[in-house]
Design a protein around this motif. Structure first.
Motif, PDB file in Angstrom:
ATOM      1  N   ALA A 274       0.823  -1.204   0.000  1.00  0.00           N
ATOM      2  CA  ALA A 274       0.000   0.000   0.000  1.00  0.00           C
ATOM      3  C   ALA A 274       0.861   1.261   0.000  1.00  0.00           C
ATOM      4  N   ALA A 275       0.295   2.323  -0.563  1.00  0.00           N
ATOM      5  CA  ALA A 275       0.949   3.625  -0.524  1.00  0.00           C
ATOM      6  C   ALA A 275       1.003   4.137   0.910  1.00  0.00           C
ATOM      7  N   VAL A 276       1.934   5.024   1.172  1.00  0.00           N
ATOM      8  CA  VAL A 276       2.060   5.648   2.488  1.00  0.00           C
ATOM      9  C   VAL A 276       2.050   7.160   2.318  1.00  0.00           C
ATOM     10  N   ASN A 277       1.632   7.837   3.361  1.00  0.00           N
ATOM     11  CA  ASN A 277       1.553   9.296   3.330  1.00  0.00           C
ATOM     12  C   ASN A 277       2.593   9.870   4.291  1.00  0.00           C
ATOM     13  N   SER A 278       3.624  10.465   3.722  1.00  0.00           N
ATOM     14  CA  SER A 278       4.664  11.104   4.532  1.00  0.00           C
ATOM     15  C   SER A 278       4.345  12.589   4.648  1.00  0.00           C
ATOM     16  N   ARG A 279       3.194  12.892   5.195  1.00  0.00           N
ATOM     17  CA  ARG A 279       2.668  14.265   5.203  1.00  0.00           C
ATOM     18  C   ARG A 279       3.623  15.222   5.916  1.00  0.00           C
ATOM     19  N   TRP A 280       3.561  16.499   5.497  1.00  0.00           N
ATOM     20  CA  TRP A 280       4.458  17.538   6.009  1.00  0.00           C
ATOM     21  C   TRP A 280       3.612  18.648   6.604  1.00  0.00           C
ATOM     22  N   ALA A 281       3.945  19.055   7.816  1.00  0.00           N
ATOM     23  CA  ALA A 281       3.207  20.118   8.488  1.00  0.00           C
ATOM     24  C   ALA A 281       3.648  21.477   7.972  1.00  0.00           C
ATOM     25  N   VAL A 282       2.699  22.281   7.533  1.00  0.00           N
ATOM     26  CA  VAL A 282       2.972  23.617   7.007  1.00  0.00           C
ATOM     27  C   VAL A 282       3.580  24.482   8.109  1.00  0.00           C
ATOM     28  N   ALA A 283       4.647  25.173   7.781  1.00  0.00           N
ATOM     29  CA  ALA A 283       5.342  25.989   8.787  1.00  0.00           C
ATOM     30  C   ALA A 283       4.551  27.244   9.150  1.00  0.00           C
ATOM     31  N   SER A 284       4.034  27.947   8.141  1.00  0.00           N
ATOM     32  CA  SER A 284       3.256  29.170   8.362  1.00  0.00           C
ATOM     33  C   SER A 284       1.949  29.069   7.595  1.00  0.00           C
ATOM     34  N   PRO A 285       0.857  28.703   8.265  1.00  0.00           N
ATOM     35  CA  PRO A 285      -0.425  28.582   7.565  1.00  0.00           C
ATOM     36  C   PRO A 285      -0.870  29.870   6.883  1.00  0.00           C
ATOM     37  N   ARG A 286      -0.554  31.009   7.480  1.00  0.00           N
ATOM     38  CA  ARG A 286      -0.931  32.272   6.845  1.00  0.00           C
ATOM     39  C   ARG A 286      -0.222  32.425   5.501  1.00  0.00           C
ATOM     40  N   ARG A 287       1.083  32.193   5.512  1.00  0.00           N
ATOM     41  CA  ARG A 287       1.842  32.353   4.271  1.00  0.00           C
ATOM     42  C   ARG A 287       1.436  31.299   3.247  1.00  0.00           C
ATOM     43  N   PHE A 288       1.219  30.090   3.712  1.00  0.00           N
ATOM     44  CA  PHE A 288       0.738  29.023   2.846  1.00  0.00           C
ATOM     45  C   PHE A 288      -0.573  29.433   2.192  1.00  0.00           C
ATOM     46  N   GLY A 289      -1.478  30.008   2.983  1.00  0.00           N
ATOM     47  CA  GLY A 289      -2.766  30.451   2.445  1.00  0.00           C
ATOM     48  C   GLY A 289      -2.613  31.535   1.394  1.00  0.00           C
ATOM     49  N   GLU A 290      -1.718  32.486   1.643  1.00  0.00           N
ATOM     50  CA  GLU A 290      -1.504  33.562   0.663  1.00  0.00           C
ATOM     51  C   GLU A 290      -0.975  33.015  -0.656  1.00  0.00           C
ATOM     52  N   ILE A 291      -0.045  32.091  -0.578  1.00  0.00           N
ATOM     53  CA  ILE A 291       0.564  31.566  -1.806  1.00  0.00           C
ATOM     54  C   ILE A 291      -0.412  30.693  -2.576  1.00  0.00           C
ATOM     55  N   VAL A 292      -1.085  29.760  -1.894  1.00  0.00           N
ATOM     56  CA  VAL A 292      -1.982  28.861  -2.635  1.00  0.00           C
ATOM     57  C   VAL A 292      -3.214  29.601  -3.138  1.00  0.00           C
ATOM     58  N   PHE A 293      -3.725  30.581  -2.378  1.00  0.00           N
ATOM     59  CA  PHE A 293      -4.881  31.341  -2.864  1.00  0.00           C
ATOM     60  C   PHE A 293      -4.500  32.164  -4.083  1.00  0.00           C
ATOM     61  N   THR A 294      -3.296  32.723  -4.074  1.00  0.00           N
ATOM     62  CA  THR A 294      -2.820  33.465  -5.254  1.00  0.00           C
ATOM     63  C   THR A 294      -2.716  32.545  -6.461  1.00  0.00           C
ATOM     64  N   GLU A 295      -2.191  31.344  -6.251  1.00  0.00           N
ATOM     65  CA  GLU A 295      -2.081  30.385  -7.356  1.00  0.00           C
ATOM     66  C   GLU A 295      -3.458  30.001  -7.881  1.00  0.00           C
ATOM     67  N   VAL A 296      -4.407  29.823  -6.994  1.00  0.00           N
ATOM     68  CA  VAL A 296      -5.778  29.485  -7.396  1.00  0.00           C
ATOM     69  C   VAL A 296      -6.410  30.637  -8.167  1.00  0.00           C
ATOM     70  N   LEU A 297      -6.186  31.863  -7.717  1.00  0.00           N
ATOM     71  CA  LEU A 297      -6.721  33.036  -8.423  1.00  0.00           C
ATOM     72  C   LEU A 297      -6.149  33.128  -9.836  1.00  0.00           C
ATOM     73  N   ASN A 298      -4.859  32.935  -9.968  1.00  0.00           N
ATOM     74  CA  ASN A 298      -4.246  32.979 -11.298  1.00  0.00           C
ATOM     75  C   ASN A 298      -4.800  31.881 -12.199  1.00  0.00           C
ATOM     76  N   ALA A 299      -5.030  30.696 -11.636  1.00  0.00           N
ATOM     77  CA  ALA A 299      -5.600  29.610 -12.429  1.00  0.00           C
ATOM     78  C   ALA A 299      -7.019  29.928 -12.878  1.00  0.00           C
ATOM     79  N   ALA A 300      -7.712  30.795 -12.129  1.00  0.00           N
ATOM     80  CA  ALA A 300      -9.071  31.204 -12.480  1.00  0.00           C
ATOM     81  C   ALA A 300      -9.082  32.403 -13.424  1.00  0.00           C
ATOM     82  N   GLY A 301      -7.910  32.826 -13.901  1.00  0.00           N
ATOM     83  CA  GLY A 301      -7.831  33.925 -14.855  1.00  0.00           C
ATOM     84  C   GLY A 301      -7.694  35.287 -14.226  1.00  0.00           C
ATOM     85  N   ILE A 302      -7.307  35.356 -12.962  1.00  0.00           N
ATOM     86  CA  ILE A 302      -7.149  36.630 -12.258  1.00  0.00           C
ATOM     87  C   ILE A 302      -5.668  36.853 -11.984  1.00  0.00           C
ATOM     88  N   GLN A 303      -5.101  37.887 -12.557  1.00  0.00           N
ATOM     89  CA  GLN A 303      -3.691  38.181 -12.359  1.00  0.00           C
ATOM     90  C   GLN A 303      -3.482  38.714 -10.936  1.00  0.00           C
TER      91      GLN A 303
END
Length: 520
Positions: A274-303
């Motif tokens: 079976a596969a295993v999950n070597s999950r990694w704890a995010v160091a800064s959830p705030r910064r993680f949120g800013e980066i992934v939300f920005t990436e999602v916005l760009n993918a939705a056509g928003i610069q």
């Protein structure tokens, strides 16, 4: 393998209540267990140095009918989450819904937002892909925070829905930056179990899943999948498949020079299977949120670009912009009773650890009042003696409870309007959640609803793990029709073979099943 229950023809003697009933709050440490078969479990050689405590409370009679060391304090592990979740339901309300909103700080002209886009974190623990059928949160019995497999689906579903709302508001480009306001309570501490970072911003439970799938034969390359895929974390893996039966040997080293871009280098081998999950704890959830939300916005056509790391903001920076006229997107969570299922079924440490920090922000708290102050005041208003309890975190890494206190607490909760939803959110013996593999073939399987708890540490002297706290507490309606609340604890267990946590867990499940079968 789970230990199966050994049936005996003996039934609980009619003298049980008169011989073992609690006549007052004090009990002798030598008090026998409420059944010979239960005493037999406690007397097994592996429990020679362990300490036992238990209490059984008749909900209709309104009294504890039997127990062992019921007034002594025990390390309870994650049975602490019973208090955490119930306090949240009482203080915040069973129908409470988290509202995560996105605001603009300037006008929109010809599709251009002349200002920042601000996501105001509201403490919602389920900004993820958990929602199913619009009315429930999905879970897996072993949560991904503990190395279980991630849920099927996209962990960024909620952020993508917010991005679509931003697009529907006519925004195509942002001249400012994408900012997460995580000032609801301080971010940065790590909870005491899985070491995930506490924050009012929670995306994918503040972990990134790193799923390692071995090949079909030894020597094959291991496939690595990172969820969610984001520039925040890059994984460089040199992993090969090993023969089945060999141990997992993965060495991960974080090699990062930037807080915004993390790199993990993984080497070693993964056995076939079976596969295993070597999950990694995010160091800064705030910064993680800013980066992934920005990436999602760009993918939705928003610069858009994420907040510059050198730019400092605080709780006052955007307060003037939090008005209905400037809101461009909103995610409304399911009711708090739906979150109870995730927290209790999977023993979700981050969710539980966040609640004591959330409570003062969600209710009318006095100046300087903590979530634990609010919990104590509620418990004492309900007539409970909190001398039988100690709690320093929401998940169970810093707590002690007596079985007597825990059963009286559960009896009080059983009278609340949200009591049935609370009971239904508990793991079911031998069926689901953290009880899925505990006594699945016992007579009480499927009939005991209870929260598990485990606290363990390494013993360097003997090079072994010792379970300092293992618990099981909840409800059942006995085979004879008695509605019972119960609390079972065993502390300080080490074993010569096997996993002491599993040995203790199976024993507690066996006792709960015996009590369901025999208690009258």
């Amino acid at each position: 393998m789970p230990r199966t229950l050994q049936r005996t023809p003996r039934v609980l003697a009619s003298a049980l209540v008169s011989a073992l009933s609690l006549l007052g709050p004090r009990m002798s440490p030598a008090q026998p267990a409420p059944d010979k078969a239960i005493q037999g479990v406690m007397n097994r050689p592996e429990f020679k140095h362990a300490s036992w405590g238990m209490a059984f409370y008749d909900l209709d009679a309104g009294k504890v009918v039997a127990g062992v060391n019921a007034d002594r304090l025990f390390i309870p592990g994650s049975t602490t989450k019973l208090l955490t979740m119930a306090t949240a339901l009482e203080v915040m309300g069973a129908d409470h819904r988290f509202r995560t909103r996105v605001y603009r700080t300037g006008p929109v002209r010809n599709g251009v937002l002349e200002g920042d886009l601000v996501l105001r974190a509201a403490g919602d623990p389920n900004l993820s892909g958990r929602v199913r059928d619009g009315n429930r949160y999905a879970f897996v019995d072993r949560d991904h925070s503990y190395g279980g497999m991630p849920l099927d689906g996209d962990p960024l579903t909620t952020l993508k829905q917010l991005a679509q709302q931003v697009s529907s508001a006519g925004i195509r480009r942002i001249t400012g930056q994408v900012v997460v306001d995580a000032s609801l309570f301080p971010e940065g501490d790590r909870e005491l179990g899985t070491r995930v970072t506490l924050s009012p911003m929670v995306v994918n439970d503040n972990v990134i899943d790193i799923v390692l799938t071995p090949g079909s034969k030894a020597g094959d390359r291991v496939t690595v999948q990172v969820l969610p895929a984001t520039s925040y974390l890059t994984v460089h893996a040199n992993l090969v498949t090993a023969d089945s039966g060999t141990p997992l040997l993965v060495r991960s080293v974080e090699d990062s020079s930037s807080g915004d871009r993390r790199v993990i280098v993984a080497t070693g081998s993964v056995p076939r299977g079976a596969a295993v999950n070597s999950r990694w704890a995010v160091a800064s959830p705030r910064r993680f949120g800013e980066i992934v939300f920005t990436e999602v916005l760009n993918a939705a056509g928003i610069q858009a670009v994420a907040r510059l790391g050198a730019r400092a903001t605080d709780s006052r920076t955007f307060a003037a912009f939090y008005t209905d006229s400037l809101m461009v997107a909103e995610h409304v969570s399911l009711p708090l009773t739906a979150e109870a299922v995730v927290l209790l079924k999977t023993s979700q440490n981050l969710h539980a650890s966040n609640f004591p920090l959330l409570l003062p922000t969600m209710a009318k708290a006095a100046a300087g009042q903590s979530g634990f102050d609010m919990a104590r005041e509620w418990l004492q208003r309900e007539g409970l003696d909190t001398d039988g309890a100690q709690q320093g975190d929401g998940a169970g890494g810093d707590a002690m409870f007596s079985p007597l206190f825990m059963t009286q607490f559960l009896a009080m909760v059983a009278k609340k309007p949200w009591a049935e939803a609370f009971r239904a959110a508990l793991p079911i013996l031998g069926s689901d959640g953290t009880l899925a593999l505990i006594q699945p073939n016992a007579p009480g399987a499927g009939k005991v609803f209870a929260k598990t708890g485990t606290y363990a540490k390494y013993d360097p002297l003997n090079r072994r793990t010792i379970v300092t706290g293992k618990g099981l507490a909840g409800y059942f309606t006995s085979r004879s029709g008695k509605r019972m609340a119960f609390a079972l604890y065993v502390n300080n267990l080490a074993v010569k073979q096997g996993d002491p946590a599993d040995v203790a867990g199976q024993a507690l499940g066996e006792i709960a099943s015996l009590a369901w079968e025999r208690l009258r």
